[in-house]
Design a protein around this motif. Sequence first.
Motif, PDB file in Angstrom:
ATOM      1  N   PHE A  20     -60.250 -49.971 -74.953  1.00  5.95           N
ATOM      2  CA  PHE A  20     -58.897 -49.781 -74.424  1.00  5.95           C
ATOM      3  C   PHE A  20     -58.590 -48.312 -74.164  1.00  5.95           C
ATOM      4  CE2 PHE A  20     -54.446 -48.805 -75.386  1.00  5.95           C
ATOM      5  CZ  PHE A  20     -53.784 -49.620 -74.479  1.00  5.95           C
ATOM      6  N   PHE A  21     -59.143 -47.415 -75.004  1.00  7.05           N
ATOM      7  CA  PHE A  21     -58.818 -45.990 -74.927  1.00  7.05           C
ATOM      8  C   PHE A  21     -59.739 -45.202 -73.996  1.00  7.05           C
ATOM      9  CE2 PHE A  21     -57.116 -47.378 -79.049  1.00  7.05           C
ATOM     10  CZ  PHE A  21     -55.789 -47.017 -78.868  1.00  7.05           C
ATOM     11  N   PRO A  23     -62.326 -42.865 -72.358  1.00  3.16           N
ATOM     12  CA  PRO A  23     -63.111 -41.756 -72.903  1.00  3.16           C
ATOM     13  C   PRO A  23     -62.616 -41.267 -74.262  1.00  3.16           C
ATOM     14  CG  PRO A  23     -62.062 -41.127 -70.814  1.00  3.16           C
ATOM     15  CD  PRO A  23     -61.719 -42.557 -71.073  1.00  3.16           C
ATOM     16  N   ALA A  24     -61.366 -41.537 -74.615  1.00  4.30           N
ATOM     17  CA  ALA A  24     -60.847 -41.115 -75.921  1.00  4.30           C
ATOM     18  C   ALA A  24     -61.444 -41.931 -77.065  1.00  4.30           C
ATOM     19  CB  ALA A  24     -59.329 -41.213 -75.952  1.00  4.30           C
ATOM     20  N   ALA A  25     -62.240 -42.941 -76.726  1.00  4.80           N
ATOM     21  CA  ALA A  25     -62.929 -43.701 -77.769  1.00  4.80           C
ATOM     22  C   ALA A  25     -63.947 -42.811 -78.492  1.00  4.80           C
ATOM     23  CB  ALA A  25     -63.625 -44.917 -77.172  1.00  4.80           C
ATOM     24  N   ARG A  26     -64.446 -41.807 -77.789  1.00  3.20           N
ATOM     25  CA  ARG A  26     -65.399 -40.870 -78.395  1.00  3.20           C
ATOM     26  C   ARG A  26     -64.663 -39.795 -79.188  1.00  3.20           C
ATOM     27  NH1 ARG A  26     -67.120 -41.362 -73.077  1.00  3.20           N
ATOM     28  NH2 ARG A  26     -66.416 -39.250 -72.603  1.00  3.20           N
ATOM     29  N   LEU A  27     -65.371 -39.156 -80.109  1.00  7.64           N
ATOM     30  CA  LEU A  27     -64.799 -38.066 -80.891  1.00  7.64           C
ATOM     31  C   LEU A  27     -64.346 -36.954 -79.956  1.00  7.64           C
ATOM     32  CD1 LEU A  27     -64.245 -36.991 -83.769  1.00  7.64           C
ATOM     33  CD2 LEU A  27     -66.511 -35.908 -83.657  1.00  7.64           C
ATOM     34  N   HIS A  28     -63.121 -36.488 -80.142  1.00  8.45           N
ATOM     35  CA  HIS A  28     -62.569 -35.405 -79.327  1.00  8.45           C
ATOM     36  C   HIS A  28     -61.533 -34.651 -80.137  1.00  8.45           C
ATOM     37  CE1 HIS A  28     -59.818 -38.793 -78.743  1.00  8.45           C
ATOM     38  NE2 HIS A  28     -58.864 -37.891 -78.504  1.00  8.45           N
ATOM     39  N   GLY A  29     -61.157 -33.497 -79.658  1.00 12.86           N
ATOM     40  CA  GLY A  29     -60.150 -32.690 -80.332  1.00 12.86           C
ATOM     41  C   GLY A  29     -58.826 -32.759 -79.604  1.00 12.86           C
ATOM     42  N   ALA A  30     -57.776 -32.443 -80.331  1.00 11.91           N
ATOM     43  CA  ALA A  30     -56.444 -32.383 -79.738  1.00 11.91           C
ATOM     44  C   ALA A  30     -55.635 -31.326 -80.476  1.00 11.91           C
ATOM     45  CB  ALA A  30     -55.741 -33.735 -79.840  1.00 11.91           C
ATOM     46  N   THR A  31     -54.815 -30.651 -79.733  1.00  5.74           N
ATOM     47  CA  THR A  31     -53.830 -29.759 -80.327  1.00  5.74           C
ATOM     48  C   THR A  31     -52.471 -30.358 -80.021  1.00  5.74           C
ATOM     49  OG1 THR A  31     -55.228 -27.812 -80.019  1.00  5.74           O
ATOM     50  CG2 THR A  31     -52.871 -27.433 -80.373  1.00  5.74           C
ATOM     51  N   PHE A  32     -51.805 -30.826 -81.054  1.00  2.00           N
ATOM     52  CA  PHE A  32     -50.479 -31.403 -80.904  1.00  2.00           C
ATOM     53  C   PHE A  32     -49.423 -30.337 -81.146  1.00  2.00           C
ATOM     54  CE2 PHE A  32     -52.659 -35.357 -82.578  1.00  2.00           C
ATOM     55  CZ  PHE A  32     -52.591 -36.062 -81.399  1.00  2.00           C
ATOM     56  N   VAL A  33     -48.481 -30.222 -80.234  1.00  2.00           N
ATOM     57  CA  VAL A  33     -47.276 -29.452 -80.500  1.00  2.00           C
ATOM     58  C   VAL A  33     -46.318 -30.424 -81.170  1.00  2.00           C
ATOM     59  CG1 VAL A  33     -45.346 -28.178 -79.486  1.00  2.00           C
ATOM     60  CG2 VAL A  33     -47.669 -27.898 -78.564  1.00  2.00           C
ATOM     61  N   VAL A  34     -45.850 -30.059 -82.349  1.00  2.19           N
ATOM     62  CA  VAL A  34     -45.032 -30.952 -83.170  1.00  2.19           C
ATOM     63  C   VAL A  34     -43.609 -30.417 -83.224  1.00  2.19           C
ATOM     64  CG1 VAL A  34     -44.789 -32.040 -85.432  1.00  2.19           C
ATOM     65  CG2 VAL A  34     -47.078 -31.440 -84.565  1.00  2.19           C
ATOM     66  N   GLU A  35     -42.665 -31.234 -82.798  1.00  5.23           N
ATOM     67  CA  GLU A  35     -41.252 -30.876 -82.855  1.00  5.23           C
ATOM     68  C   GLU A  35     -40.556 -31.865 -83.784  1.00  5.23           C
ATOM     69  OE1 GLU A  35     -40.041 -31.255 -78.805  1.00  5.23           O
ATOM     70  OE2 GLU A  35     -41.197 -29.518 -78.174  1.00  5.23           O
ATOM     71  N   GLY A  79     -58.552 -47.603 -91.368  1.00  2.93           N
ATOM     72  CA  GLY A  79     -58.285 -48.950 -90.887  1.00  2.93           C
ATOM     73  C   GLY A  79     -57.309 -49.045 -89.732  1.00  2.93           C
ATOM     74  N   ARG A  80     -56.929 -47.921 -89.150  1.00  5.13           N
ATOM     75  CA  ARG A  80     -56.031 -47.958 -87.988  1.00  5.13           C
ATOM     76  C   ARG A  80     -56.345 -46.804 -87.046  1.00  5.13           C
ATOM     77  NH1 ARG A  80     -50.077 -46.022 -89.794  1.00  5.13           N
ATOM     78  NH2 ARG A  80     -50.670 -44.260 -91.074  1.00  5.13           N
ATOM     79  N   PHE A  81     -55.928 -46.943 -85.821  1.00  9.31           N
ATOM     80  CA  PHE A  81     -56.148 -45.910 -84.820  1.00  9.31           C
ATOM     81  C   PHE A  81     -55.181 -44.748 -85.063  1.00  9.31           C
ATOM     82  CE2 PHE A  81     -57.276 -49.793 -82.283  1.00  9.31           C
ATOM     83  CZ  PHE A  81     -58.639 -49.540 -82.248  1.00  9.31           C
TER      84      PHE A  81
END
Length: 125
Positions: A20-21, A23-35, A79-81
């Motif tokens: 369902f996801f 290419p994001a099914a593979r290991l990848h990095g993310a930088t989240f801006v958190v507000e 056990g969860r995404f």
Amino acid sequence: MYELTVRDHVMIAHSLPDAFFGPAARLHGATFVVEVTWSRPELDEHGVVIDIGEASTRLQEVLADLNYRNLDEHPAFAGRFSTTEVVAGHIGDRLRAAMDLTGFTALSVRLREHPDAWASYRLEL
């Protein structure tokens, strides 16, 4: 209704192992801006929603547990995404557990994964 928002960021790695996801099914990095936004109907006796320093410190404390971590190995996501929505919920729930939210009516967490894409979690208190 008064609101105060602080912003920080967190760098994580994770995978979303389901077709369902894409290419994001593979290991990848993310930088989240958190507000994070605290809401209350009236200001406190100091004339603020919450002290900006306290709000920033509380957010930093919660994010420290996630920063530079592979969420695939983090027990909170077992056990969860670890989708953007799920991570936003985790941050909101951790803030709720770490703070006295008496007098607040809501706590909102927004994770910006990309300038044009984000997810939010709102706790009605």
